[in-house]
Design a protein around this motif. Structure first.
Motif, PDB file in Angstrom:
ATOM      1  N   THR A 169       0.811  -1.123  -0.053  1.00 29.64           N
ATOM      2  CA  THR A 169      -0.025   0.007  -0.052  1.00 29.64           C
ATOM      3  C   THR A 169       0.914   1.242  -0.024  1.00 29.64           C
ATOM      4  N   ALA A 170       1.977   1.255   0.711  1.00 28.52           N
ATOM      5  CA  ALA A 170       2.675   2.116   0.798  1.00 28.52           C
ATOM      6  C   ALA A 170       3.758   2.743  -0.258  1.00 28.52           C
ATOM      7  N   HIS A 207      12.708  -3.879   7.208  1.00 28.13           N
ATOM      8  CA  HIS A 207      12.177  -4.836   8.148  1.00 28.13           C
ATOM      9  C   HIS A 207      11.287  -5.636   7.939  1.00 28.13           C
ATOM     10  N   TYR A 208      10.313  -5.418   6.706  1.00 28.09           N
ATOM     11  CA  TYR A 208       9.590  -6.406   6.351  1.00 28.09           C
ATOM     12  C   TYR A 208      10.399  -7.583   5.695  1.00 28.09           C
ATOM     13  N   VAL A 219       7.929   3.688  -4.873  1.00 26.93           N
ATOM     14  CA  VAL A 219       9.277   3.821  -3.947  1.00 26.93           C
ATOM     15  C   VAL A 219       8.845   2.901  -2.569  1.00 26.93           C
ATOM     16  N   ALA A 220      10.007   2.222  -2.163  1.00 26.32           N
ATOM     17  CA  ALA A 220       9.734   1.300  -0.916  1.00 26.32           C
ATOM     18  C   ALA A 220       9.723   2.241   0.156  1.00 26.32           C
ATOM     19  N   PRO A 221       8.923   2.191   1.272  1.00 27.91           N
ATOM     20  CA  PRO A 221       8.845   2.874   2.469  1.00 27.91           C
ATOM     21  C   PRO A 221      10.030   2.515   3.195  1.00 27.91           C
ATOM     22  N   PRO A 222      10.330   3.458   4.311  1.00 29.55           N
ATOM     23  CA  PRO A 222      11.542   3.054   5.030  1.00 29.55           C
ATOM     24  C   PRO A 222      11.373   1.762   5.664  1.00 29.55           C
TER      25      PRO A 222
END
Length: 398
Positions: free
Chosen positions: A269-270, A284-285, A277-280
């Protein structure tokens, strides 16, 4: 004492068990939030387990069950863990007790009749292995079996009896008799009409709230046949430890999978909202996915080892097997905690919140029970003592 093998289902039955487990998981998921919030027994999910006839799935075919294998049970625990942690743990504990009865208690008319009843009537069996100040030391008992003519009695103060008030029967451990050493133990099985429970403590915990693992004083009276003749040490090493560690681990991996599901949904979703663009938290995912994969791989290895050992008492007692199956619980519990923690960090505030589609709070509270049930430090300390006299391998192939 001959160990009865845990037979495996054919492909058709395995597919059927998977479909029936999915039905139960859907019911469990629907009520999981209320079970956690109210700290109540997951009665709807357990009713579904009974209606889908999954409580007696592993009972041998000749005693009215379906002969489900440990691998099939592990898959069911994983599916339930993704839906409701308490339901998964209840199922894992119940099936561990059933395995002890079917592998070490058969051949007696009364016990064979009980096993048939578990399949026919879908009886739910609770576990009571801890008492007093002993905590998680299941290889030492204070309470002793008392023999009075044609009956046996037992009174024990149990630190916890998971779902004790809701179960149809209890499988418990005690000293063989009043003169026996604390480590000279036997397994006993009593039905609800055989005992009374006096509540000693409640169950107000961070997670696993629906297991309703209150403390009770158990006062039971039954027939001599309700005490298994097999040494508890053999039952513990050959069945209770491997089955419980495999099924617990499968339930914990299911909890971790539910958190990874939410982390994946949040990350996707982010990314859509940020033009790809991958979230910060994407790092961790990835860590959550890795921890879950490692846990699943260890469970498969444990299943392979247990199935390869079969009913060979020597193979089950071997130090290499005992080390691997003991450490399975330790390693999977730590990996499952890591996976859920990473999933929460991936989701950030959305994961930390108690509400919303991306919340990981319940999964985190539930999974934190894994390293302390039975405490990992106790397990590793006992294992260290057991392996002190074993030579260290001189090569990779040794």
């Amino acid at each position: 004492m001959t160990i009865q093998p845990m037979t495996g289902p054919d492909d058709t039955l395995a597919t059927d068990l998977t479909a029936r487990a999915a039905v139960v998981a859907a019911v469990a998921a629907l009520h999981a939030e209320a079970v956690d919030r109210d700290g109540r027994f997951p009665e709807e999910a357990v009713a579904a387990l009974k209606s889908q006839r999954l409580l007696g799935a592993a009972v041998p075919i000749e005693l009215g069950g379906e002969g489900a294998s440990i691998r099939a049970l592990a898959d069911i625990c994983y599916a339930l863990g993704r839906a409701c942690a308490s339901t998964a743990m209840i199922y894992a504990m119940h099936q561990t007790k059933v395995a002890c009865l079917t592998r070490h208690g058969r051949g007696d008319v009364w016990r064979d009749g009980l096993i048939r009843r578990i399949a026919d009537e879908q009886l739910l069996m609770a576990s009571s292995t801890t008492e007093g100040q002993g905590g998680g030391n299941v290889r030492s008992s204070s309470a002793a079996v008392e023999t009075d003519g044609e009956s046996v009695g037992l009174e024990r103060a149990a630190t916890v009896i998971s779902y004790g008030a809701q179960a149809d029967g209890v499988v418990t451990v005690a000293r063989r008799n009043a003169e026996a050493a604390a480590s000279d133990q036997v397994l006993c099985v009593f039905l609800k009409e055989d005992y009374t429970l006096e509540r000693l403590s409640g169950w107000e915990t961070l997670g696993m709230r629906g297991t309703c693992s209150s403390g009770f004083r158990l006062v039971a009276k039954g027939r001599p046949e309700q005490v298994l003749s097999a040494r508890y040490g053999d039952v513990h090493n050959q069945t209770m430890t491997p089955v419980s560690h495999i099924l617990w681990s499968s339930a914990w991996a299911g909890i971790a999978a539910s958190a990874v599901d939410r982390a994946q949904a949040f990350t996707r979703t982010a990314m859509r909202g940020a033009g790809g663009v991958a979230p910060p938290g994407a790092l961790h995912y990835a860590r959550a996915v890795s921890s879950l994969k490692q846990a699943r791989a260890l469970i498969v290895q444990g299943l392979d080892r247990f199935e390869a050992a079969g009913d060979d008492a020597a193979a089950l007692a071997a130090l290499d097997f005992q080390t691997a199956i003991t450490m399975l619980k330790v390693e999977v519990s730590e990996l499952a905690v890591a996976a859920v923690s990473s999933a929460m960090r991936a989701n950030g505030l959305a994961g930390y919140r108690q509400d919303g589609a991306f919340s990981v709070g319940r999964a985190l509270r539930d999974i934190l029970s894994a390293p302390i049930m039975i405490h990992n430090d106790r397990i590793v300390a006992n294992l260290a003592t057991a392996t002190l006299m074993s030579p260290v391998a001189a090569s990779l192939s040794a």
